[in-house]
Motif scaffolding. Sequence first.
Motif, PDB file in Angstrom:
ATOM      1  N   CYS A  92       9.002   7.239   2.985  1.00 16.79           N
ATOM      2  CA  CYS A  92       9.981   7.686   1.999  1.00 16.79           C
ATOM      3  C   CYS A  92       9.709   9.159   1.711  1.00 16.79           C
ATOM      4  N   LYS A  93      10.755   9.897   1.308  1.00 13.67           N
ATOM      5  CA  LYS A  93      10.592  11.336   1.088  1.00 13.67           C
ATOM      6  C   LYS A  93      11.240  11.790  -0.203  1.00 13.67           C
TER       7      LYS A  93
ATOM      8  N   ASP B  41       0.858  -1.183   0.000  1.00 19.03           N
ATOM      9  CA  ASP B  41       0.000   0.000   0.000  1.00 19.03           C
ATOM     10  C   ASP B  41       0.894   1.233   0.000  1.00 19.03           C
ATOM     11  N   ILE B  42       0.494   2.259  -0.766  1.00 22.26           N
ATOM     12  CA  ILE B  42       1.228   3.521  -0.807  1.00 22.26           C
ATOM     13  C   ILE B  42       0.262   4.670  -0.577  1.00 22.26           C
ATOM     14  N   GLU B  43       0.634   5.569   0.328  1.00 26.18           N
ATOM     15  CA  GLU B  43      -0.155   6.766   0.618  1.00 26.18           C
ATOM     16  C   GLU B  43       0.771   7.966   0.506  1.00 26.18           C
ATOM     17  N   LYS B  44       0.440   8.897  -0.368  1.00 32.74           N
ATOM     18  CA  LYS B  44       1.285  10.061  -0.630  1.00 32.74           C
ATOM     19  C   LYS B  44       0.670  11.302   0.002  1.00 32.74           C
ATOM     20  N   ALA B  45       1.543  12.174   0.533  1.00 33.85           N
ATOM     21  CA  ALA B  45       1.108  13.460   1.091  1.00 33.85           C
ATOM     22  C   ALA B  45       2.026  14.564   0.572  1.00 33.85           C
ATOM     23  N   THR B  46       1.477  15.754   0.462  1.00 39.59           N
ATOM     24  CA  THR B  46       2.230  16.938   0.042  1.00 39.59           C
ATOM     25  C   THR B  46       2.281  17.897   1.212  1.00 39.59           C
ATOM     26  N   ASN B  47       3.487  18.169   1.699  1.00 35.81           N
ATOM     27  CA  ASN B  47       3.670  19.021   2.884  1.00 35.81           C
ATOM     28  C   ASN B  47       2.751  18.599   4.029  1.00 35.81           C
TER      29      ASN B  47
ATOM     30  N   THR C  28       7.690  19.086   0.347  1.00 31.30           N
ATOM     31  CA  THR C  28       8.113  17.774   0.805  1.00 31.30           C
ATOM     32  C   THR C  28       6.980  16.801   0.520  1.00 31.30           C
ATOM     33  N   TRP C  29       7.281  15.819  -0.305  1.00 28.38           N
ATOM     34  CA  TRP C  29       6.321  14.745  -0.551  1.00 28.38           C
ATOM     35  C   TRP C  29       6.730  13.569   0.310  1.00 28.38           C
ATOM     36  N   THR C  30       5.776  12.992   1.020  1.00 27.28           N
ATOM     37  CA  THR C  30       6.035  11.791   1.802  1.00 27.28           C
ATOM     38  C   THR C  30       5.190  10.654   1.235  1.00 27.28           C
ATOM     39  N   TYR C  31       5.771   9.477   1.243  1.00 27.11           N
ATOM     40  CA  TYR C  31       5.135   8.279   0.714  1.00 27.11           C
ATOM     41  C   TYR C  31       5.206   7.230   1.811  1.00 27.11           C
TER      42      TYR C  31
END
Length: 94
Positions: A75-76, A9-15, A34-37
Motif C-alpha cells: 500500500c502507498k 504483519d505491517i512493515e513501513k518504509a519511507t522513500n 512516498t511511504w510504503t506499507y
Amino acid sequence: MLPATPDIDIEKATNGHDADRPTGPRIAEGSRVTWTYVITNVSDEPLWGVYVYDEREGKVTCPARYLGVGETMTCKLYGTAGVGQYANEAWVTG
C-alpha cells in the motif's frame, strides 16, 4: 478443529528506507515522500476488509481489501517533507 488465529504483519518504509529507528532517512523540506506499507497475512485464514491507517497522514491507499493466507500487498501514501524529525505509527486491520 483448532480455532482460527487471524494475524497481520505491517512493515513501513519511507522513500524505500526502513525507518523503524531514529533518525531515519534525511529528506529535504518540500521534497516528495512516498511511504510504503507491506501488509502480509500471517494467519491461517483469509482476511477481508483490510484497511491501513497512518496516525498522521490518514487513510492509506491499498490495491485490495482481501488477503489470502500468506499473501502480501503493498500500500502507498504520498506526501511532502516538512521541517525537522518526523515520527508516526500505522495500523492495519482486517
